[in-house]
Design an enzyme around this catalytic site. Structure first.
Site, mmCIF file in Angstrom:
data_model
loop_
_atom_site.group_PDB
_atom_site.id
_atom_site.type_symbol
_atom_site.label_atom_id
_atom_site.label_comp_id
_atom_site.label_asym_id
_atom_site.label_seq_id
_atom_site.Cartn_x
_atom_site.Cartn_y
_atom_site.Cartn_z
ATOM 1 N N ILE A 1 -9.761 9.641 -7.710
ATOM 2 C CA ILE A 1 -11.028 10.035 -7.069
ATOM 3 C C ILE A 1 -10.838 11.218 -6.137
ATOM 4 O O ILE A 1 -11.795 11.860 -5.738
ATOM 5 C CB ILE A 1 -11.675 8.859 -6.290
ATOM 6 N N ASP A 2 -9.582 11.508 -5.762
ATOM 7 C CA ASP A 2 -9.338 12.504 -4.701
ATOM 8 C C ASP A 2 -9.519 13.955 -5.145
ATOM 9 O O ASP A 2 -9.641 14.838 -4.305
ATOM 10 C CB ASP A 2 -7.918 12.341 -4.147
ATOM 11 N N ARG B 1 -29.482 7.183 16.061
ATOM 12 C CA ARG B 1 -28.041 7.031 16.305
ATOM 13 C C ARG B 1 -27.223 8.122 15.605
ATOM 14 O O ARG B 1 -27.694 8.737 14.646
ATOM 15 C CB ARG B 1 -27.558 5.682 15.750
ATOM 16 N N MET C 1 -12.846 8.477 1.585
ATOM 17 C CA MET C 1 -11.457 8.494 1.119
ATOM 18 C C MET C 1 -11.002 9.906 0.760
ATOM 19 O O MET C 1 -11.805 10.845 0.742
ATOM 20 C CB MET C 1 -11.315 7.596 -0.102
ATOM 21 N N ALA D 1 -25.122 16.457 6.069
ATOM 22 C CA ALA D 1 -24.418 16.031 7.284
ATOM 23 C C ALA D 1 -24.445 17.143 8.335
ATOM 24 O O ALA D 1 -24.481 18.328 8.003
ATOM 25 C CB ALA D 1 -22.976 15.682 6.944
ATOM 26 N N GLU E 1 -10.585 10.960 5.549
ATOM 27 C CA GLU E 1 -9.690 9.955 6.155
ATOM 28 C C GLU E 1 -8.339 10.512 6.596
ATOM 29 O O GLU E 1 -7.722 9.999 7.512
ATOM 30 C CB GLU E 1 -9.459 8.786 5.189
HETATM 31 O O1 F6P Z 1 -6.463 6.635 -5.290
HETATM 32 C C1 F6P Z 1 -6.685 7.507 -4.257
HETATM 33 C C2 F6P Z 1 -6.986 6.749 -2.993
HETATM 34 O O2 F6P Z 1 -8.191 6.005 -3.124
HETATM 35 C C3 F6P Z 1 -7.063 7.618 -1.745
HETATM 36 O O3 F6P Z 1 -8.291 8.254 -1.589
HETATM 37 C C4 F6P Z 1 -6.758 6.623 -0.659
HETATM 38 O O4 F6P Z 1 -6.210 7.224 0.474
HETATM 39 C C5 F6P Z 1 -5.755 5.718 -1.324
HETATM 40 O O5 F6P Z 1 -5.962 5.831 -2.725
HETATM 41 C C6 F6P Z 1 -5.849 4.266 -0.947
HETATM 42 O O6 F6P Z 1 -4.843 3.598 -1.629
HETATM 43 P P1 F6P Z 1 -4.703 2.019 -1.705
HETATM 44 O O7 F6P Z 1 -5.814 1.506 -2.559
HETATM 45 O O8 F6P Z 1 -3.375 1.812 -2.344
HETATM 46 O O9 F6P Z 1 -4.816 1.523 -0.316
#
Ligand code: F6P
Length: 329
Positions: free
Chosen positions: A134-135, A170, A177, A194, A230
């Site tokens: 997804i990144d 608010r 992610m 945003a 994040e």
């Molecule tokens: O797969 C990518 C991702 O969702 C990132 O965006 C996120 O930081 C990470 O995986 C989270 O990984 P896990 O599910 O192993 O905690």
């Protein structure tokens, strides 16, 4: 290591790393294309971990029926840290050999591709990668399967948060992610209007956040949404919340969207790209093009060397970067 190009009669397919919506569409495409070309296809369950456990099953046309619309992956996935060890990779190569699997399609991110690269270098296994995360952070491709769905999911969530933020006047910090990559944050920020986006790798500009909130208030806005990438690990928004309260006396609410972004029905775009990539990956292996990745380059589907896809693509660049401040005035 025997580097002679052999005809691939039997193919393995696995998903590795974090799952992403569209992986099932890619698996379906790999299976159906391979069978169409007369190959046997084996599903390797739970990524490299499952391979080491011998968790392998032959797949038929019907094994992938009715999955194109499903999130997650029917093959399951894992993050297999042991695969960094050469002895473990040797074991994996032996298992592939014993199961008569001549080539592999690996669907995953750059960590998964690094494992594939090592397996090929050390044991000559023909491998093609499909970028699935997804990144959207894999160098060598403009797009990774799952990104569009994750953005869509996050946008829908932020729209809901905007409703309640408006009703209560608010400010919300919504954390998305992207593990060091700000691609999701940037697109979600644009698509939800945003007021500010905190990108990873750029530090948090508190003065700018505060001025963006105040600017909105001055012209009568009843809510503000700050999207937070994040970064290294989830939870940055809580630190920002504390600083905003302690140093600027601004109260904000935090919503960390988390794994909701990884699940759900893939968008049409993800299904389409995954289907095209699965098809191209099998054809590449079939014609002896190994150690490549299916990639999108200038909007076209191309095959690029896997070696160029191992780095994280963390920097966000391009015209979208300026859009947030240009539109949130
Ligand atoms: O797969 C990518 C991702 O969702 C990132 O965006 C996120 O930081 C990470 O995986 C989270 O990984 P896990 O599910 O192993 O905690």
């Amino acid at each position: 290591m025997d580097t002679t190009v052999k005809t691939i009669k039997s193919l393995g397919v696995l998903c590795s790393g974090g799952d992403s919506p569209g992986m099932n569409a890619a698996v379906r495409s790999v299976v159906r294309t391979a069978i169409g070309l007369g190959m046997d296809v084996f599903g390797i369950y739970r990524g490299y971990s499952g391979l080491l456990e011998g968790n392998v099953q032959k797949l038929g046309l019907a094994s992938v029926s009715n999955i194109i619309q499903r999130g997650g992956t029917i093959l399951d996935t894992s993050r297999c840290l042991e695969f960094h060890t050469p002895e473990i990779r040797q074991e994996a190569a032996h298992i592939l050999f014993r199961k008569h699997i001549d080539g592999l399609v690996v669907i995953g991110g750059n960590g998964s591709f690094a494992g594939a690269m090592a397996l090929h270098r050390e044991h000559g296994i023909p491998i093609v990668g499909i970028p699935g995360t997804i990144d959207n952070d894999i160098s060598g491709t403009e797009y990774t399967v799952g990104f569009n769905t994750a953005v869509q999911t996050a946008v829908e969530a932020v729209d809901k948060i905007r409703d309640t933020a408006s009703a209560h006047a608010r400010t919300f910090l919504v954390e998305v992610m992207g593990h060091r990559s700000s691609n999701i944050a940037l697109q979600v920020g644009i698509c939800t209007g945003a007021e500010h986006v905190v990108l990873s790798n750029q530090g948090v500009d508190y003065e700018k956040i505060v001025s963006d909130i105040k600017k909105g208030e001055a012209r009568g806005k009843t809510s503000s949404i700050i999207i937070v990438a994040e970064g290294e690990k989830s939870g940055l928004s809580y630190q920002i919340k504390e600083v905003l309260m302690d140093q600027y006396a601004i109260a904000v609410h935090v919503c960390v969207l988390g794994h909701i972004q990884r699940g759900g029905r893939p968008t049409a775009l993800d299904r389409l790209i995954a289907s095209r990539m699965g098809h191209a990956a099998v054809h590449a292996l079939h014609r002896g093009l190994h150690l490549h990745v299916t990639a999108i380059n200038k909007g076209e589907l191309v095959m690029v060397p896997l070696a160029g896809c191992l780095e994280d693509k963390n920097e966000v660049t391009g015209p979208e970067l300026d859009l947030i401040s240009a539109l949130a005035i």
